[in-house]
Design a protein around this motif. Sequence first.
Motif, PDB file in Angstrom:
ATOM      1  N   GLN A  30       0.845  -1.199   0.000  1.00  0.00           N
ATOM      2  CA  GLN A  30       0.000   0.000   0.000  1.00  0.00           C
ATOM      3  C   GLN A  30       0.883   1.253   0.000  1.00  0.00           C
ATOM      4  OE1 GLN A  30      -3.275  -0.618  -0.240  1.00  0.00           O
ATOM      5  NE2 GLN A  30      -2.894  -2.817  -0.009  1.00  0.00           N
ATOM      6  N   ARG A  31       1.684   1.385  -1.030  1.00  0.00           N
ATOM      7  CA  ARG A  31       2.714   2.434  -1.040  1.00  0.00           C
ATOM      8  C   ARG A  31       2.127   3.841  -1.010  1.00  0.00           C
ATOM      9  NH1 ARG A  31       4.743  -1.612  -4.276  1.00  0.00           N
ATOM     10  NH2 ARG A  31       6.778  -2.436  -3.649  1.00  0.00           N
ATOM     11  N   ARG A  32       1.059   4.068  -1.754  1.00  0.00           N
ATOM     12  CA  ARG A  32       0.498   5.417  -1.805  1.00  0.00           C
ATOM     13  C   ARG A  32       0.003   5.858  -0.433  1.00  0.00           C
ATOM     14  NH1 ARG A  32      -3.809   6.680  -6.431  1.00  0.00           N
ATOM     15  NH2 ARG A  32      -1.918   6.215  -7.626  1.00  0.00           N
ATOM     16  N   LEU A  33      -0.720   4.957   0.250  1.00  0.00           N
ATOM     17  CA  LEU A  33      -1.191   5.290   1.600  1.00  0.00           C
ATOM     18  C   LEU A  33      -0.027   5.490   2.561  1.00  0.00           C
ATOM     19  CD1 LEU A  33      -4.260   2.905   2.081  1.00  0.00           C
ATOM     20  CD2 LEU A  33      -4.281   5.392   2.113  1.00  0.00           C
ATOM     21  N   LEU A  34       0.999   4.658   2.440  1.00  0.00           N
ATOM     22  CA  LEU A  34       2.158   4.765   3.331  1.00  0.00           C
ATOM     23  C   LEU A  34       2.881   6.091   3.142  1.00  0.00           C
ATOM     24  CD1 LEU A  34       3.706   1.175   3.235  1.00  0.00           C
ATOM     25  CD2 LEU A  34       2.808   2.358   5.235  1.00  0.00           C
ATOM     26  N   TRP A  35       3.115   6.480   1.872  1.00  0.00           N
ATOM     27  CA  TRP A  35       3.809   7.742   1.624  1.00  0.00           C
ATOM     28  C   TRP A  35       2.973   8.933   2.095  1.00  0.00           C
ATOM     29  CZ3 TRP A  35       8.676   7.835   1.264  1.00  0.00           C
ATOM     30  CH2 TRP A  35       9.399   6.844   0.602  1.00  0.00           C
ATOM     31  N   SER A  36       1.668   8.882   1.889  1.00  0.00           N
ATOM     32  CA  SER A  36       0.793   9.973   2.350  1.00  0.00           C
ATOM     33  C   SER A  36       0.839  10.091   3.866  1.00  0.00           C
ATOM     34  CB  SER A  36      -0.648   9.724   1.891  1.00  0.00           C
ATOM     35  OG  SER A  36      -0.727   9.649   0.488  1.00  0.00           O
ATOM     36  N   LEU A  37       0.759   8.935   4.538  1.00  0.00           N
ATOM     37  CA  LEU A  37       0.797   8.937   6.000  1.00  0.00           C
ATOM     38  C   LEU A  37       2.152   9.417   6.510  1.00  0.00           C
ATOM     39  CD1 LEU A  37      -0.696   8.229   8.597  1.00  0.00           C
ATOM     40  CD2 LEU A  37       0.076   5.866   8.340  1.00  0.00           C
ATOM     41  N   ALA A  38       3.234   8.975   5.879  1.00  0.00           N
ATOM     42  CA  ALA A  38       4.579   9.402   6.296  1.00  0.00           C
ATOM     43  C   ALA A  38       4.749  10.905   6.126  1.00  0.00           C
ATOM     44  CB  ALA A  38       5.628   8.644   5.487  1.00  0.00           C
ATOM     45  N   LEU A  42       5.499  13.637   9.133  1.00  0.00           N
ATOM     46  CA  LEU A  42       6.677  14.516   9.124  1.00  0.00           C
ATOM     47  C   LEU A  42       6.261  15.974   9.306  1.00  0.00           C
ATOM     48  CD1 LEU A  42       8.890  12.931   6.316  1.00  0.00           C
ATOM     49  CD2 LEU A  42       9.365  13.000   8.778  1.00  0.00           C
ATOM     50  N   VAL A  43       5.181  16.384   8.649  1.00  0.00           N
ATOM     51  CA  VAL A  43       4.676  17.755   8.827  1.00  0.00           C
ATOM     52  C   VAL A  43       4.244  17.960  10.274  1.00  0.00           C
ATOM     53  CG1 VAL A  43       2.835  19.359   8.179  1.00  0.00           C
ATOM     54  CG2 VAL A  43       3.972  17.999   6.421  1.00  0.00           C
ATOM     55  N   LEU A  84      -3.198  24.164  12.265  1.00  0.00           N
ATOM     56  CA  LEU A  84      -2.663  23.347  11.177  1.00  0.00           C
ATOM     57  C   LEU A  84      -2.274  21.959  11.685  1.00  0.00           C
ATOM     58  CD1 LEU A  84      -1.758  23.103   8.236  1.00  0.00           C
ATOM     59  CD2 LEU A  84       0.444  24.099   8.906  1.00  0.00           C
ATOM     60  N   GLN A  85      -1.700  21.931  12.893  1.00  0.00           N
ATOM     61  CA  GLN A  85      -1.298  20.646  13.464  1.00  0.00           C
ATOM     62  C   GLN A  85      -2.511  19.761  13.718  1.00  0.00           C
ATOM     63  OE1 GLN A  85       1.325  20.955  16.856  1.00  0.00           O
ATOM     64  NE2 GLN A  85       0.805  18.895  17.557  1.00  0.00           N
ATOM     65  N   GLN A  86      -3.612  20.350  14.181  1.00  0.00           N
ATOM     66  CA  GLN A  86      -4.827  19.569  14.407  1.00  0.00           C
ATOM     67  C   GLN A  86      -5.381  19.006  13.091  1.00  0.00           C
ATOM     68  OE1 GLN A  86      -6.213  18.632  17.342  1.00  0.00           O
ATOM     69  NE2 GLN A  86      -4.391  19.548  18.220  1.00  0.00           N
ATOM     70  N   GLY A  87      -5.362  19.840  12.049  1.00  0.00           N
ATOM     71  CA  GLY A  87      -5.823  19.376  10.743  1.00  0.00           C
ATOM     72  C   GLY A  87      -4.974  18.242  10.204  1.00  0.00           C
ATOM     73  N   VAL A  88      -3.645  18.365  10.371  1.00  0.00           N
ATOM     74  CA  VAL A  88      -2.742  17.305   9.920  1.00  0.00           C
ATOM     75  C   VAL A  88      -2.986  16.022  10.708  1.00  0.00           C
ATOM     76  CG1 VAL A  88      -0.315  16.604   9.858  1.00  0.00           C
ATOM     77  CG2 VAL A  88      -0.958  18.864   9.056  1.00  0.00           C
ATOM     78  N   SER A  89      -3.260  16.152  12.002  1.00  0.00           N
ATOM     79  CA  SER A  89      -3.522  14.976  12.842  1.00  0.00           C
ATOM     80  C   SER A  89      -4.791  14.248  12.399  1.00  0.00           C
ATOM     81  CB  SER A  89      -3.662  15.389  14.313  1.00  0.00           C
ATOM     82  OG  SER A  89      -2.468  15.943  14.793  1.00  0.00           O
ATOM     83  N   VAL A  90      -5.839  15.009  12.054  1.00  0.00           N
ATOM     84  CA  VAL A  90      -7.081  14.394  11.576  1.00  0.00           C
ATOM     85  C   VAL A  90      -6.835  13.660  10.260  1.00  0.00           C
ATOM     86  CG1 VAL A  90      -9.401  14.871  10.684  1.00  0.00           C
ATOM     87  CG2 VAL A  90      -8.601  16.023  12.755  1.00  0.00           C
ATOM     88  N   ALA A  91      -6.100  14.293   9.341  1.00  0.00           N
ATOM     89  CA  ALA A  91      -5.807  13.660   8.046  1.00  0.00           C
ATOM     90  C   ALA A  91      -4.962  12.395   8.243  1.00  0.00           C
ATOM     91  CB  ALA A  91      -5.085  14.645   7.135  1.00  0.00           C
ATOM     92  N   ALA A  92      -3.979  12.461   9.156  1.00  0.00           N
ATOM     93  CA  ALA A  92      -3.139  11.288   9.423  1.00  0.00           C
ATOM     94  C   ALA A  92      -3.967  10.147  10.002  1.00  0.00           C
ATOM     95  CB  ALA A  92      -2.010  11.658  10.380  1.00  0.00           C
TER      96      ALA A  92
END
Length: 595
Positions: A30-38, A42-43, A84-92
Amino acid sequence: MSGEQTAGAVKPAKGWGVYREMLARYVFPQRRLLWSLAALLLVSIGLQLVNPQIIRYFIDSAQSQGSITALYYAAGLFIAFSLLQQGVSVAAAYFSENLGWTTTNKLRAELAEHCLSLDMSFHKTQTSGSLIERVDGDVNALANFFSSFIIHLAGNIVLMLGILALLFRESFWIGLVMTAFVVGAVYVIQWIRKFNVPVWKNWRQINAEFYGFIGEHLEGTEDTRANGAAGYVMNRFYEMTRRMLPIRMRAFLGFCMMWSTTILVFALGNAAAFIVCAILWKNGQSGLTIGSIYLVFYYTEQLAKPIEKIRTQLEDLQKADASLMRVRDLLATKPLIQDGPGAPLPDGPLAVEFRDLEFAYEEGGRATLDHLQLRLEPGQTLGLLGRTGSGKTTIARLLLRFYDPQSGSIELAGTDIRQFKLHELRRKVAMVTQNIEILEGSVRDNLTLFDDSIREERIAEVLKDLGLGAWYEALPDGLDTMLASGGGSLSAGEAQLLAFARVFLTNPGLVILDEASSRLDPLTEARIEAAVDRLLEEKTCIIIAHRLATIQRADRILILENGRMLESGRREELAADPQSRFSRMLAVGMEEVLA
């Protein structure tokens, strides 16, 4: 006879090799999901490291009575970064759950397919509830491992290293003390974890036994009540819960030990940070401001978060350890009934031949079939008679390769059935038993077993031939009418007739009727006799029966006793021979002769 083996192609990996193998098989594709999550992690790490620097700037600027505008900018920047950090956490979290759902569904499907491929001897030793617990419960326990373990573990390690680097930037001594704190905390947590793994393994095992027990007795509720066995079932229930309680308590105590140890370690870490800062402040450490001290305290508090997350991840891992081992053990269980090389199986009626066949369900046990010899020509019908336990149903199971004989062979159309692909063999050999499985689904799906190539006109034709024309026309939604699981909406006779229709829609070359009309009343049985005659045209048939009426169409008769052939021959010849066992059955009734 053992129906499965755990050796062979799958050799259990050891230690971390098990995790690497499972991650490589289910997560890494699941490379696409892994790279998106990584990328999101990092952000998020960058934002967590930057925000305390903004706070220090705010404190030092306020203390030095700098420009109020700079304070406004710092406050606004801090709020923006926090949002921004909260938004990134929800997306992750979304990508993490998506990854876990995709991988666990893949594993769950593989386990279900694997269980269906295992031998009947395996399924006789496993309850449906225990298999459901392994296919679903154990896989659910692996969800966190699959969805977030590797990425979040790496992310938390990067966050810890980033915090330690920034603490070294503030002061070498602060960085050194906090590094020692992190190393000690991780070592202590890992040391405690190894004592809890066996407990969680025992918990998963007894959980499977418990759900197997529940599933088995919920299925048999009617028999349990009818025979007054509810007290026995509840005694077993209480006995199992008494066994579960101490194991659950030990598992909970292990959790408490890890949790309390973590709290203590965090408290020591905060104390160490205060002591070092106090010493440096007293000694006049250059560049150490109130904002810097707050920064060190903030980073120390923040350092507790990745350690806590690593602790919970390791805790999830220790729960997953047992499930992972059980899942791998199940996948490593290999059936002894393997696909043949793929010899062609002709269309039309099939010749059947048993050559010196010997079979026992257990290695070294009593032979169920002993030196059986038989030949059935294409298109002939065999009436198979014998007492209960004489080996009649075993012959049907061997023809379908649910088991393989210890010696001798079974041939279809002159070829050993071990040379055919299993799916091809079971497409050409069909069986109707007295136990009918009606699935929760449409009438069409129950008849075709999800084979979309079977036309509706063909289904209607077979139903009418079986005397179900009026029933079919009365269905409110036609073939799309839904049936309840187990056939609760059908009479016993209707369910049996649907099973006949299901078989004849596949157009097999050999049909086995294993007491298939036993659930039908005499009127219904008589009604379908002519239809079955038509449907059996140009098909070889084996009829296993306890009633003489059901074998009137047989060309040949075979009588078994204790797995041996007691009598065999053409039906007319045996009926005309007053010395034959079959003739005596006709004279006095089969039930009396077989008693």
